[in-house]
Write a protein that holds these residues in place. Structure first.
Motif, PDB file in Angstrom:
ATOM      1  N   LEU A  27       0.646  -1.241   0.131  1.00 59.38           N
ATOM      2  CA  LEU A  27       0.086  -0.137  -0.009  1.00 59.38           C
ATOM      3  C   LEU A  27       0.829   1.385   0.013  1.00 59.38           C
ATOM      4  N   GLY A  28       1.873   1.302   0.727  1.00 65.56           N
ATOM      5  CA  GLY A  28       2.957   2.530   0.804  1.00 65.56           C
ATOM      6  C   GLY A  28       3.508   2.663  -0.722  1.00 65.56           C
ATOM      7  N   THR A  29       3.676   1.765  -1.631  1.00 67.84           N
ATOM      8  CA  THR A  29       4.182   2.079  -2.637  1.00 67.84           C
ATOM      9  C   THR A  29       3.047   2.212  -3.899  1.00 67.84           C
ATOM     10  N   THR A  30       1.808   1.737  -3.562  1.00 60.70           N
ATOM     11  CA  THR A  30       0.701   1.964  -4.479  1.00 60.70           C
ATOM     12  C   THR A  30      -0.177   3.129  -4.374  1.00 60.70           C
ATOM     13  N   LEU A  31      -0.286   3.455  -3.002  1.00 60.71           N
ATOM     14  CA  LEU A  31      -1.051   4.591  -2.629  1.00 60.71           C
ATOM     15  C   LEU A  31      -0.761   6.076  -3.429  1.00 60.71           C
ATOM     16  N   PRO A  32       0.617   6.299  -3.544  1.00 57.11           N
ATOM     17  CA  PRO A  32       0.868   7.452  -4.476  1.00 57.11           C
ATOM     18  C   PRO A  32       0.152   7.240  -5.983  1.00 57.11           C
ATOM     19  N   TRP A  33       0.446   6.112  -6.444  1.00 58.21           N
ATOM     20  CA  TRP A  33      -0.255   5.981  -7.866  1.00 58.21           C
ATOM     21  C   TRP A  33      -1.908   6.125  -7.877  1.00 58.21           C
ATOM     22  N   LEU A  34      -2.413   5.441  -6.775  1.00 60.15           N
ATOM     23  CA  LEU A  34      -3.908   5.466  -6.827  1.00 60.15           C
ATOM     24  C   LEU A  34      -4.549   6.774  -6.670  1.00 60.15           C
ATOM     25  N   ILE A  35      -3.781   7.637  -5.957  1.00 60.33           N
ATOM     26  CA  ILE A  35      -4.048   8.862  -5.533  1.00 60.33           C
ATOM     27  C   ILE A  35      -3.563  10.071  -6.599  1.00 60.33           C
ATOM     28  N   GLY A  36      -2.413   9.897  -7.105  1.00 66.69           N
ATOM     29  CA  GLY A  36      -1.648  10.612  -8.009  1.00 66.69           C
ATOM     30  C   GLY A  36      -2.218  10.788  -9.116  1.00 66.69           C
ATOM     31  N   GLY A  37      -2.895   9.702  -9.785  1.00 63.87           N
ATOM     32  CA  GLY A  37      -3.639   9.613 -11.016  1.00 63.87           C
ATOM     33  C   GLY A  37      -4.712  10.676 -11.230  1.00 63.87           C
ATOM     34  N   PRO A  38      -5.677  10.499 -10.353  1.00 60.95           N
ATOM     35  CA  PRO A  38      -6.781  11.399 -10.416  1.00 60.95           C
ATOM     36  C   PRO A  38      -6.383  13.167 -10.119  1.00 60.95           C
ATOM     37  N   VAL A  39      -5.561  13.062  -9.164  1.00 58.67           N
ATOM     38  CA  VAL A  39      -4.966  14.467  -8.969  1.00 58.67           C
ATOM     39  C   VAL A  39      -4.252  15.104 -10.189  1.00 58.67           C
ATOM     40  N   LEU A  40      -3.395  14.327 -10.684  1.00 53.63           N
ATOM     41  CA  LEU A  40      -2.664  14.639 -11.947  1.00 53.63           C
ATOM     42  C   LEU A  40      -3.812  14.887 -13.091  1.00 53.63           C
ATOM     43  N   HIS A  41      -4.793  14.090 -13.334  1.00 53.58           N
ATOM     44  CA  HIS A  41      -5.660  14.405 -14.317  1.00 53.58           C
ATOM     45  C   HIS A  41      -6.416  15.763 -14.180  1.00 53.58           C
ATOM     46  N   ASP A  42      -7.094  15.887 -12.659  1.00 48.82           N
ATOM     47  CA  ASP A  42      -7.704  16.959 -12.621  1.00 48.82           C
ATOM     48  C   ASP A  42      -7.025  18.368 -12.362  1.00 48.82           C
ATOM     49  N   VAL A  43      -5.704  18.461 -12.239  1.00 45.92           N
ATOM     50  CA  VAL A  43      -4.880  19.618 -11.851  1.00 45.92           C
ATOM     51  C   VAL A  43      -4.348  19.735 -13.412  1.00 45.92           C
ATOM     52  N   LEU A  44      -3.829  18.815 -14.204  1.00 43.57           N
ATOM     53  CA  LEU A  44      -3.082  19.240 -15.383  1.00 43.57           C
ATOM     54  C   LEU A  44      -3.874  18.820 -16.680  1.00 43.57           C
ATOM     55  N   VAL A  45      -4.381  17.281 -16.640  1.00 42.48           N
ATOM     56  CA  VAL A  45      -4.696  17.016 -18.047  1.00 42.48           C
ATOM     57  C   VAL A  45      -6.146  17.545 -18.448  1.00 42.48           C
ATOM     58  N   ALA A  46      -7.060  17.738 -17.289  1.00 42.45           N
ATOM     59  CA  ALA A  46      -8.532  18.105 -17.737  1.00 42.45           C
ATOM     60  C   ALA A  46      -8.310  19.572 -18.083  1.00 42.45           C
ATOM     61  N   PRO A  47      -7.730  20.560 -17.394  1.00 42.15           N
ATOM     62  CA  PRO A  47      -7.482  22.106 -17.708  1.00 42.15           C
ATOM     63  C   PRO A  47      -7.036  22.152 -19.040  1.00 42.15           C
ATOM     64  N   LEU A  48      -5.817  21.335 -19.257  1.00 45.67           N
ATOM     65  CA  LEU A  48      -5.192  21.429 -20.782  1.00 45.67           C
ATOM     66  C   LEU A  48      -6.156  21.087 -21.847  1.00 45.67           C
ATOM     67  N   VAL A  49      -6.596  19.819 -21.542  1.00 43.98           N
ATOM     68  CA  VAL A  49      -7.806  19.529 -22.795  1.00 43.98           C
ATOM     69  C   VAL A  49      -8.993  20.676 -22.906  1.00 43.98           C
ATOM     70  N   GLY A  50      -9.461  21.283 -21.731  1.00 44.32           N
ATOM     71  CA  GLY A  50     -10.401  22.432 -21.859  1.00 44.32           C
ATOM     72  C   GLY A  50      -9.871  23.456 -22.629  1.00 44.32           C
ATOM     73  N   LEU A  51      -8.657  24.055 -22.445  1.00 41.67           N
ATOM     74  CA  LEU A  51      -7.948  24.933 -22.919  1.00 41.67           C
ATOM     75  C   LEU A  51      -7.822  24.793 -24.634  1.00 41.67           C
ATOM     76  N   VAL A  52      -7.357  23.480 -24.757  1.00 44.70           N
ATOM     77  CA  VAL A  52      -7.007  23.268 -26.303  1.00 44.70           C
ATOM     78  C   VAL A  52      -8.306  23.388 -26.867  1.00 44.70           C
ATOM     79  N   GLY A  53      -9.546  22.687 -26.310  1.00 46.04           N
ATOM     80  CA  GLY A  53     -10.525  22.784 -27.123  1.00 46.04           C
ATOM     81  C   GLY A  53     -11.356  24.149 -27.122  1.00 46.04           C
ATOM     82  N   LEU A  54     -11.280  25.001 -26.006  1.00 46.72           N
ATOM     83  CA  LEU A  54     -11.606  26.351 -26.511  1.00 46.72           C
ATOM     84  C   LEU A  54     -10.768  26.869 -27.454  1.00 46.72           C
TER      85      LEU A  54
END
Length: 136
Positions: A27-54
């Protein structure tokens, strides 16, 4: 039918519990991946996709051209997403026996060049056909 559903529920719950039990020591090595993926998506990927679409919505008025460029962006993003584990493997990690070692950055670059070359050819041909029909 009710008994079959209940049996499937019990088997599924048991399999989920067993998987969670196997995950506990790591769990110690897996937890960052389980939390990091959604956080990375919400902070970086989703705004970038929205900006490119705009930006694309403002710059490209022709629907056919916009559709081809969006398809190219989706193919590129999917290729990059699939390639991340292969590109990001730490050098000290042993190679995965199921993944033969090869030049993954070069393969990704060639794949992206092919995707965008096809899109450029399609858009050039479409523009030429459009101009030819307009001149008649």
């Amino acid at each position: 039918m009710r008994a079959v559903r209940l049996l499937l529920l019990v088997v599924g719950a048991a399999a989920t519990g067993y998987g969670g039990w196997l995950l506990l020591p790591q769990l110690g090595t897996t937890l960052p991946w389980l939390i990091g993926g959604p956080v990375l998506h919400d902070v970086l990927v989703a705004p970038l996709v929205g900006l490119v679409g705009l930006v694309l919505g403002r710059l490209l008025t022709n629907r056919m051209r916009r559709a081809w460029i969006v398809a190219g962006l989706l193919a590129s993003a999917t290729s990059l997403l699939i390639a991340v584990p292969l590109l990001w493997r730490p050098p000290s990690a042993p190679p995965n026996p199921g993944l033969p070692d090869r030049n993954y950055p070069l393969g990704l670059a060639v794949g992206l060049v092919v995707v965008w070359a096809v899109i450029v050819v399609v858009l050039v041909v479409a523009t030429a056909v459009e101009r030819r029909t307009d001149s008649r």
